[in-house]
Scaffold this motif. Structure first.
Motif, PDB file in Angstrom:
ATOM      1  N   ARG A  46      10.017  19.506   4.932  1.00 28.05           N
ATOM      2  CA  ARG A  46       9.693  18.470   3.944  1.00 28.05           C
ATOM      3  C   ARG A  46       9.222  19.156   2.671  1.00 28.05           C
ATOM      4  O   ARG A  46       8.573  20.197   2.726  1.00 28.05           O
ATOM      5  CB  ARG A  46       8.571  17.559   4.461  1.00 28.05           C
ATOM      6  N   THR A  47       9.511  18.559   1.540  1.00 30.69           N
ATOM      7  CA  THR A  47       9.065  19.152   0.272  1.00 30.69           C
ATOM      8  C   THR A  47       8.005  18.296  -0.409  1.00 30.69           C
ATOM      9  O   THR A  47       7.591  18.595  -1.519  1.00 30.69           O
ATOM     10  CB  THR A  47      10.252  19.367  -0.683  1.00 30.69           C
ATOM     11  N   ALA A  48       7.562  17.238   0.281  1.00 31.84           N
ATOM     12  CA  ALA A  48       6.467  16.406  -0.218  1.00 31.84           C
ATOM     13  C   ALA A  48       5.598  16.030   0.975  1.00 31.84           C
ATOM     14  O   ALA A  48       6.091  15.883   2.100  1.00 31.84           O
ATOM     15  CB  ALA A  48       7.003  15.155  -0.898  1.00 31.84           C
ATOM     16  N   GLU A  98       0.099  17.167  -6.499  1.00 28.99           N
ATOM     17  CA  GLU A  98       1.188  16.710  -5.635  1.00 28.99           C
ATOM     18  C   GLU A  98       2.513  17.336  -6.044  1.00 28.99           C
ATOM     19  O   GLU A  98       3.410  17.470  -5.230  1.00 28.99           O
ATOM     20  CB  GLU A  98       1.288  15.182  -5.620  1.00 28.99           C
ATOM     21  N   TRP A  99       2.616  17.784  -7.276  1.00 27.87           N
ATOM     22  CA  TRP A  99       3.846  18.439  -7.744  1.00 27.87           C
ATOM     23  C   TRP A  99       3.983  19.837  -7.164  1.00 27.87           C
ATOM     24  O   TRP A  99       5.036  20.448  -7.244  1.00 27.87           O
ATOM     25  CB  TRP A  99       3.888  18.488  -9.275  1.00 27.87           C
ATOM     26  N   ASP A 100       2.920  20.329  -6.546  1.00 23.55           N
ATOM     27  CA  ASP A 100       2.934  21.660  -5.946  1.00 23.55           C
ATOM     28  C   ASP A 100       3.251  21.636  -4.450  1.00 23.55           C
ATOM     29  O   ASP A 100       3.139  22.653  -3.774  1.00 23.55           O
ATOM     30  CB  ASP A 100       1.571  22.346  -6.143  1.00 23.55           C
ATOM     31  N   ASP A 101       3.669  20.499  -3.905  1.00 30.81           N
ATOM     32  CA  ASP A 101       3.942  20.397  -2.470  1.00 30.81           C
ATOM     33  C   ASP A 101       4.986  21.409  -2.002  1.00 30.81           C
ATOM     34  O   ASP A 101       4.808  22.066  -0.981  1.00 30.81           O
ATOM     35  CB  ASP A 101       4.425  18.991  -2.100  1.00 30.81           C
ATOM     36  N   ILE A 131      -3.209  19.844   6.988  1.00 25.19           N
ATOM     37  CA  ILE A 131      -4.112  20.708   6.219  1.00 25.19           C
ATOM     38  C   ILE A 131      -4.030  20.353   4.741  1.00 25.19           C
ATOM     39  O   ILE A 131      -5.049  20.222   4.060  1.00 25.19           O
ATOM     40  CB  ILE A 131      -3.791  22.200   6.461  1.00 25.19           C
ATOM     41  N   ARG A 132      -2.832  20.178   4.243  1.00 26.87           N
ATOM     42  CA  ARG A 132      -2.653  19.805   2.830  1.00 26.87           C
ATOM     43  C   ARG A 132      -3.342  18.473   2.551  1.00 26.87           C
ATOM     44  O   ARG A 132      -3.996  18.305   1.517  1.00 26.87           O
ATOM     45  CB  ARG A 132      -1.156  19.713   2.516  1.00 26.87           C
ATOM     46  N   THR A 133      -3.220  17.525   3.460  1.00 21.10           N
ATOM     47  CA  THR A 133      -3.847  16.215   3.293  1.00 21.10           C
ATOM     48  C   THR A 133      -5.365  16.356   3.264  1.00 21.10           C
ATOM     49  O   THR A 133      -6.038  15.730   2.438  1.00 21.10           O
ATOM     50  CB  THR A 133      -3.396  15.268   4.429  1.00 21.10           C
ATOM     51  N   TYR A 134      -5.906  17.182   4.143  1.00 15.86           N
ATOM     52  CA  TYR A 134      -7.347  17.437   4.138  1.00 15.86           C
ATOM     53  C   TYR A 134      -7.795  18.034   2.805  1.00 15.86           C
ATOM     54  O   TYR A 134      -8.756  17.566   2.202  1.00 15.86           O
ATOM     55  CB  TYR A 134      -7.734  18.365   5.297  1.00 15.86           C
ATOM     56  N   VAL A 135      -7.100  19.065   2.354  1.00 13.84           N
ATOM     57  CA  VAL A 135      -7.487  19.719   1.096  1.00 13.84           C
ATOM     58  C   VAL A 135      -7.430  18.722  -0.064  1.00 13.84           C
ATOM     59  O   VAL A 135      -8.309  18.719  -0.929  1.00 13.84           O
ATOM     60  CB  VAL A 135      -6.609  20.967   0.822  1.00 13.84           C
TER      61      VAL A 135
END
Length: 142
Positions: A46-48, A98-101, A131-135
């Motif tokens: 996934r890229t997002a 979010e553009w850095d996903d 992890i990304r969601t947590y950060v």
């Protein structure tokens, strides 16, 4: 003279400690991540962030944050800091947008030549995106 020797000893110990910390970056034993009831994302990268509110699995955002917090503590905090507060040796993950996903998932999966290990063999996308969601849930740096 004795004070001068003590100061040199303290400075040498401090420098060795800092060198050991810097060389240990990326030397983390992967911890298993229980992704609970998060939907399985499969093998296609996934890229997002699918767990971001408003995205495909946004209704799992709160669950992903909890899973991500535990996964971050066991796999990322040693290098990127507690609650993602970097001490300056590694990127401050709270500054990603979010553009850095796509950048994020590429770095986590493949690692870097500057010390970050590849996690693709020890962590699935569910854990990476949790992890990304947590950060993303953490306050931005001031």
């Amino acid at each position: 003279m004795a004070m001068s020797l003590s100061l040199k000893t303290i400075m040498a110990a401090a420098m060795l400690g800092l060198a050991g910390f810097a060389s240990a970056h990326g030397n983390v034993t992967p911890q298993d991540v229980d992704t609970g009831n998060l939907p399985k994302l499969g093998d296609e990268v996934r890229t997002a962030n699918p767990f971001r509110e408003g995205n495909e699995y946004g209704e799992y955002n709160a669950q992903a944050i909890k899973i991500g917090e535990s996964a971050y503590a066991g796999n990322c905090a040693a290098c990127h800091g507690i609650r993602a507060m970097s001490g300056g040796l590694t990127p401050d993950l709270r500054e990603l947008t979010e553009w850095d996903d796509e950048y994020y998932i590429g770095r986590v999966m493949n690692g870097t030549d500057r010390g970050m290990p590849s996690w693709k063999k020890s962590m699935d996308q569910n854990a990476m995106w949790a992890i990304r969601t947590y950060v993303e849930s953490l306050p931005k740096p001031e």
